[in-house]
Design an enzyme around this catalytic site. Structure first.
Site, short mmCIF file in Angstrom:
data_model
loop_
_atom_site.label_atom_id
_atom_site.label_comp_id
_atom_site.label_asym_id
_atom_site.label_seq_id
_atom_site.Cartn_x
_atom_site.Cartn_y
_atom_site.Cartn_z
N ARG A 23 49.18 3.61 11.61
CA ARG A 23 47.89 3.43 10.93
C ARG A 23 46.99 4.66 11.05
O ARG A 23 45.76 4.53 11.03
CB ARG A 23 47.13 2.22 11.48
CG ARG A 23 47.69 0.90 11.05
CD ARG A 23 47.18 0.52 9.67
NE ARG A 23 47.81 -0.70 9.22
CZ ARG A 23 47.29 -1.92 9.40
NH1 ARG A 23 46.14 -2.05 9.98
NH2 ARG A 23 47.93 -2.97 8.98
N ARG A 27 40.76 3.42 8.68
CA ARG A 27 39.30 3.32 8.65
C ARG A 27 38.57 4.01 9.80
O ARG A 27 37.37 4.21 9.72
CB ARG A 27 38.88 1.85 8.58
CG ARG A 27 39.13 1.25 7.22
CD ARG A 27 39.06 -0.26 7.27
NE ARG A 27 40.16 -0.78 8.07
CZ ARG A 27 40.37 -2.07 8.31
NH1 ARG A 27 39.55 -2.97 7.85
NH2 ARG A 27 41.40 -2.45 9.03
N ARG A 36 37.63 5.39 0.49
CA ARG A 36 37.66 3.93 0.36
C ARG A 36 36.37 3.40 -0.29
O ARG A 36 36.37 2.35 -0.93
CB ARG A 36 37.84 3.36 1.76
CG ARG A 36 37.98 1.88 1.88
CD ARG A 36 39.33 1.40 1.41
NE ARG A 36 39.44 0.00 1.75
CZ ARG A 36 38.77 -0.96 1.12
NH1 ARG A 36 37.99 -0.66 0.11
NH2 ARG A 36 38.88 -2.21 1.49
N ASP A 72 51.36 -0.04 1.91
CA ASP A 72 51.30 -1.23 2.77
C ASP A 72 52.62 -1.95 2.71
O ASP A 72 53.35 -1.85 1.73
CB ASP A 72 50.17 -2.17 2.33
CG ASP A 72 49.82 -3.15 3.45
OD1 ASP A 72 49.09 -2.76 4.36
OD2 ASP A 72 50.33 -4.29 3.42
N TYR A 149 54.61 -13.64 5.95
CA TYR A 149 53.35 -13.36 5.24
C TYR A 149 53.33 -14.06 3.87
O TYR A 149 52.31 -14.59 3.43
CB TYR A 149 53.16 -11.85 5.05
CG TYR A 149 51.76 -11.41 5.37
CD1 TYR A 149 51.48 -10.65 6.50
CD2 TYR A 149 50.69 -11.77 4.55
CE1 TYR A 149 50.19 -10.26 6.80
CE2 TYR A 149 49.41 -11.38 4.85
CZ TYR A 149 49.15 -10.62 5.96
OH TYR A 149 47.87 -10.24 6.26
O1 CP3 Z 1 50.29 3.97 9.26
C1 CP3 Z 1 49.67 4.38 8.26
O2 CP3 Z 1 48.65 5.09 8.33
C2 CP3 Z 1 50.24 4.08 6.89
C3 CP3 Z 1 49.66 2.99 6.21
C4 CP3 Z 1 49.89 1.54 6.63
C5 CP3 Z 1 48.96 0.55 6.29
N1 CP3 Z 1 49.49 -0.66 6.62
C6 CP3 Z 1 47.66 0.81 5.66
C7 CP3 Z 1 46.64 -0.25 5.67
C8 CP3 Z 1 50.97 0.91 7.26
C9 CP3 Z 1 52.20 1.51 7.91
C10 CP3 Z 1 50.71 -0.49 7.24
C11 CP3 Z 1 51.65 -1.50 7.76
C12 CP3 Z 1 51.25 -2.92 7.79
N2 CP3 Z 1 50.47 -3.60 6.89
C13 CP3 Z 1 51.70 -3.85 8.75
C14 CP3 Z 1 52.68 -3.54 9.84
C15 CP3 Z 1 52.12 -2.79 10.96
C16 CP3 Z 1 50.93 -3.39 11.62
O3 CP3 Z 1 49.92 -2.68 11.68
O4 CP3 Z 1 51.06 -4.51 12.14
C17 CP3 Z 1 51.12 -5.10 8.44
C18 CP3 Z 1 51.29 -6.39 9.21
C19 CP3 Z 1 50.37 -4.93 7.25
C20 CP3 Z 1 49.63 -5.97 6.49
C21 CP3 Z 1 48.22 -5.62 6.43
N3 CP3 Z 1 47.67 -4.71 5.55
C22 CP3 Z 1 47.17 -6.11 7.25
C23 CP3 Z 1 47.34 -7.13 8.35
C24 CP3 Z 1 46.00 -5.47 6.82
C25 CP3 Z 1 44.61 -5.73 7.31
C26 CP3 Z 1 44.39 -4.83 8.46
C27 CP3 Z 1 42.98 -4.81 8.88
O5 CP3 Z 1 42.79 -4.35 10.00
O6 CP3 Z 1 42.09 -5.22 8.11
C28 CP3 Z 1 46.34 -4.57 5.78
C29 CP3 Z 1 45.43 -3.68 5.05
C30 CP3 Z 1 45.61 -2.22 5.41
N4 CP3 Z 1 46.82 -1.57 5.37
C31 CP3 Z 1 44.59 -1.28 5.76
C32 CP3 Z 1 45.23 -0.03 5.92
C33 CP3 Z 1 44.60 1.30 6.22
C34 CP3 Z 1 43.10 -1.56 5.86
C35 CP3 Z 1 42.58 -1.73 4.45
C36 CP3 Z 1 41.19 -1.21 4.22
O7 CP3 Z 1 41.01 0.04 4.09
O8 CP3 Z 1 40.30 -2.05 4.09
#
Ligand code: CP3
Length: 347
Positions: A23, A27, A36, A72, A149
């Site tokens: 990640r 943010r 964003r 994602d 999911y």
């Molecule tokens: O690692 C990176 O920088 C690459 C991008 C990446 C994102 N999601 C961007 C993202 C990666 C590798 C993921 C993987 C992901 N997404 C997982 C597996 C790894 C983990 O972290 O558990 C899962 C379960 C998801 C599903 C998902 N997408 C969730 C649970 C969320 C909400 C997270 C939150 O904290 O709100 C997302 C959205 C998401 N994916 C964001 C980002 C940067 C936040 C979105 C925003 O900018 O509002």
């Protein structure tokens, strides 16, 4: 050209371990929040110029040793026909979660270049813009994590709906997991063709399952996806947080080049348990320790490196970085790795 990550994946000698953060494009970076503010999350993911802009931010700002493409794990279910929203403060949500076998039967198969072309275009553009500075990582969600999911529709603490589906409709559940293994494997192969030099599979919800259920519903499909991905020729990282009890089985079943570990596994124990397997290891600082003062972050990071040793090791967190971590603290983590020298690393 910085190829530390590629050498570490192959367990070749390195001057020091490579470091990146799950990640890392997210943010906690003001520069990410600025992009964003102009576009919602899914628009960023679907617009290669924006996805690449934030992919490069941690490389420019923190000097990490790898870029991970901004996307994602939920884009694969979306490509199978599931309507997805990612709302501010709510997180990702499927509008019509899978409730019955008939819902599963309606899902489409995925042709990556057709329905996920935006991420493949982003990879091609990212490779060009990186110009060889650091390797580029592609990724996808593992079948069990995606299926749960898709059934839950959103985040969950109990996984009751997902597990109820396994209990009530085991045959259809296996059918769904098999289709996901194929889709995810094909997507990772396409990502490598588009320029990803390493790919990572996230089985983020592996820890929800009892060992016997993990062996039945998660591991075979994680392995199927990983083995399909491996045929593309790039190293594969498998990360199944919460399933540290199964490291040896995961290494054996998936044939992965790198096994990711979360913070529940002690570094020395991970090394000992995987010593008989031809794998490198990635992890595993608890991301919450990035709330500590920078000196404490550096101390804990050095202790982690000392315990894992320098060779066949990729420094990372044990989970994604949290949105309210100060950038200076993320930098303290990265810098502590960049400054570390092991006596055995270069041997
Ligand atoms: O690692 C990176 O920088 C690459 C991008 C990446 C994102 N999601 C961007 C993202 C990666 C590798 C993921 C993987 C992901 N997404 C997982 C597996 C790894 C983990 O972290 O558990 C899962 C379960 C998801 C599903 C998902 N997408 C969730 C649970 C969320 C909400 C997270 C939150 O904290 O709100 C997302 C959205 C998401 N994916 C964001 C980002 C940067 C936040 C979105 C925003 O900018 O509002």
């Amino acid at each position: 050209m910085n190829d530390l990550l590629l050498r570490a994946c192959r367990r070749e000698p390195v001057e020091r371990p490579p470091v990146w953060m799950m990640r890392q494009a997210g943010r906690y970076l003001p520069e990410y929040r600025a992009v964003r503010a102009r576009a919602d999350f899914l628009t960023m993911v679907r617009t290669p110029e924006l996805a690449v802009e934030v992919t490069l931010q941690p490389v420019d700002l923190l000097e990490v040793d790898a870029a991970i493409i901004f996307s994602d794990i939920l884009v694969v279910p979306q490509a199978m026909g599931m309507a997805l929203s990612v709302d501010e403060g709510v997180g990702p949500r499927f509008h019509h979660p899978l409730a019955t076998p008939a819902d599963v039967a309606r899902l489409r198969d995925v042709a990556p270049e057709e329905s996920l072309g935006y991420t493949l275009d982003a990879l091609r553009l990212a490779r060009r813009e990186l110009g060889g500075r650091v390797p580029l990582i592609g990724f996808a969600g593992a079948p069990w994590t995606l299926a749960s999911y898709m059934i839950e529709g959103t985040g969950t603490r109990t996984f009751a709906r997902a597990k109820a589906f396994l209990a009530r409709h085991p045959a259809e559940a296996h059918g769904l997991l098999q289709r996901l293994a194929t889709a995810v494997g094909d997507f990772l192969v396409a990502q490598v063709a588009a320029g990803a030099q390493v790919v990572q599979l996230f089985d983020s919800w592996a820890g929800a399952l009892a060992p016997a259920d993990f062996r039945a519903f998660a591991l075979p499909y994680l392995a199927g996806a990983a083995r399909r991905a491996r045929s593309a020729g790039a190293p594969v990282i498998v990360f199944a947080p919460g399933a540290g009890w199964a490291l040896e089985e995961i290494a054996q079943a998936t044939g992965a080049d790198v096994i990711g570990v979360d913070w529940q596994v002690e570094p020395g124990a991970a090394r000992r348990r995987l010593a008989a397997h031809p794998v490198a290891v990635q992890g595993n600082l608890d991301p919450c320790w990035l709330y500590a003062p920078p000196r404490e972050i550096a101390r804990r990071t050095r202790a982690m490196l000392d315990a894992f040793g320098g060779r066949g090791y990729i420094a990372n967190l044990g989970h994604g970085i949290l949105p309210d971590v100060p950038v200076a603290h993320a930098r303290a983590f990265v810098d502590a790795v960049r400054e570390w020298r092991s006596t055995e690393a270069a041997r």
